[in-house]
Design a protein around this motif. Structure first.
Motif, short mmCIF file in Angstrom:
data_model
loop_
_atom_site.label_atom_id
_atom_site.label_comp_id
_atom_site.label_asym_id
_atom_site.label_seq_id
_atom_site.Cartn_x
_atom_site.Cartn_y
_atom_site.Cartn_z
N UNK A 1 0.83 -1.21 0.00
CA UNK A 1 0.00 0.00 0.00
C UNK A 1 0.86 1.26 0.00
N UNK A 2 1.93 1.27 0.80
CA UNK A 2 2.80 2.45 0.84
C UNK A 2 3.55 2.62 -0.48
N UNK A 3 3.92 1.53 -1.09
CA UNK A 3 4.61 1.62 -2.40
C UNK A 3 3.67 2.19 -3.45
N UNK A 4 2.44 1.68 -3.48
CA UNK A 4 1.48 2.16 -4.47
C UNK A 4 1.08 3.61 -4.21
N UNK A 5 1.05 4.00 -2.94
CA UNK A 5 0.77 5.41 -2.63
C UNK A 5 1.86 6.31 -3.20
N UNK A 6 3.11 5.87 -3.11
CA UNK A 6 4.22 6.65 -3.69
C UNK A 6 4.09 6.71 -5.21
N UNK A 7 3.72 5.60 -5.84
CA UNK A 7 3.53 5.60 -7.29
C UNK A 7 2.41 6.57 -7.68
N UNK A 8 1.34 6.60 -6.90
CA UNK A 8 0.25 7.54 -7.18
C UNK A 8 0.72 8.99 -7.07
N UNK A 9 1.58 9.26 -6.09
CA UNK A 9 2.10 10.62 -5.92
C UNK A 9 2.95 11.02 -7.13
N UNK A 10 3.60 10.08 -7.75
CA UNK A 10 4.41 10.39 -8.93
C UNK A 10 3.61 11.01 -10.05
N UNK A 11 2.31 10.68 -10.09
CA UNK A 11 1.49 11.13 -11.19
C UNK A 11 1.21 12.64 -11.15
N UNK A 12 1.31 13.26 -9.94
CA UNK A 12 1.01 14.68 -9.89
C UNK A 12 2.16 15.53 -9.32
N UNK A 13 3.21 14.88 -8.80
CA UNK A 13 4.36 15.67 -8.32
C UNK A 13 5.30 15.92 -9.49
N UNK A 14 4.98 16.91 -10.27
CA UNK A 14 5.74 17.22 -11.48
C UNK A 14 6.28 18.66 -11.40
#
Length: 340
Positions: free
Chosen positions: A327-340
């Motif tokens: 869950x923590x790994x996937x949360x980080x992947x989700x953050x990648x989508x908007x931390x630009x």
């Protein structure tokens, strides 16, 4: 650093069989002892008992108590003895029973093992392999679950290696024992009983070579040792969310495979580093810095980290809150989508 040809395998190659990581490590040590009379194993309970995790099971019976030697409970003395053995031309393999048990030997490691080759202008290498069972996930108490790889990686003169698969456990340990440079060989305790179909005929990886174990297009997970299975599971779960993730197993922290890691990150433009040890000053910080320096113009988002907490390792019932999870790994992947 020494460049080596692949070590020979004394076992009989055959069809792959279901093998645990513990069995693969035992096979590697047995083959090293058979091939080279200069290889000696020493540590607490490695002889008659076969080690706490039975990694040296049966070796004292086959090779004798002087080749697989039980020592007193004195880690500084064990490693200091190994230094003397290596100076006289032997290849000692030291077992430090548990991760945090190695700390009393840290002075020997930093002041002598890591420096001797440089101190003697290359005339006296110390071909010592220091095996350290490390990491959490087995419900152990304090001093039995540390992830101490950053201490060793920060010490020039040491290789730091950690397998995440059965095949790499055998191959990397063979490489470590054959190396003329000292190798801190970190063994993930929680993976000792993991199984895979394996044969001694499989290729032996070089020290300093990472492995792309899964290719994807959206982001790259960079990990090693005990965190590899969690990253692979996260990559599978991510499919349901429409994300296609690459997974890179570093295998070797020092030397570091910049070429493989950076190629994988450039292909996706996003990266998350995952490891069990605490985040502040950890290996993940160095990896994030290296990737950022080398891949800056290819990155769509900052490099993120998913790590253990910046606290001492917790009691067994709380470790699930400390360790990186899917869950923590996937949360980080989700953050990648908007931390630009």
């Amino acid at each position: 650093m020494t460049t080596l040809a692949p070590p020979a395998v004394s076992g009989t190659p055959g069809a792959p069989t279901s093998t645990t990581m513990a069995q693969a490590l035992n096979a590697a040590l047995r083959d090293c002892l058979r091939e080279d009379p200069d290889v000696h194993i020493l540590g607490e309970d490695v002889g008659t008992l076969g080690g706490v995790f039975r990694i040296t099971d049966g070796l004292a019976d086959e090779f004798g108590a002087l080749r697989c030697l039980d020592t007193p409970l004195a880690e500084a003395g064990i490693l200091g003895t190994a230094v003397g053995m290596a100076m006289y031309g032997l290849r000692p393999v030291v077992e430090m029973q548990f991760d945090a048990f190695a700390y009393p030997a840290f002075e020997q490691l930093v002041s002598h093992v890591a420096r001797m080759r440089n101190r003697t202008a290359g005339k006296m290498p110390l071909p010592i392999t220091i095996r350290i069972p490390y990491g959490g996930g087995i419900g152990a108490v304090e001093h039995h679950s540390d992830s101490s790889e950053a201490y060793y990686a920060h010490t020039p003169g040491l290789h730091v290696v950690t397998p995440g698969t059965v095949a790499d456990a055998y191959g990397l340990l063979r490489r470590a024992v054959a190396s003329d440079d000292p190798v801190v060989f970190m063994e993930p305790k929680r993976l000792y009983w993991s199984k895979a179909d394996w044969s001694v005929a499989e290729p032996v990886p070089a020290l300093g070579s990472a492995s792309v174990v899964r290719t994807g297009t959206d982001a790259t997970l960079l990990t090693y040792g005990p965190s590899l299975p969690g990253c692979l599971e996260a990559a599978e779960v991510a499919r349901a969310a429409g994300w296609d993730l690459s997974v890179v197993d570093l295998r070797s922290i020092v030397p570091f495979d910049d070429e493989t890691v950076c190629a994988a990150v450039r292909a996706t433009g996003r990266a998350v580093v995952v490891h069990e040890s605490s985040g502040f000053g950890g290996v993940g910080a160095e990896i994030a810095a290296r990737v950022t320096e080398r891949c800056f113009h290819h990155l769509s988002s900052p490099v993120l980290r998913v790590t253990g907490l910046d606290t001492p390792y917790p009691p067994p019932l709380l470790e699930r809150h400390y360790l990186p999870t899917v869950e923590r790994i996937l949360d980080a992947v989700a953050r990648l989508q908007w931390e630009q």
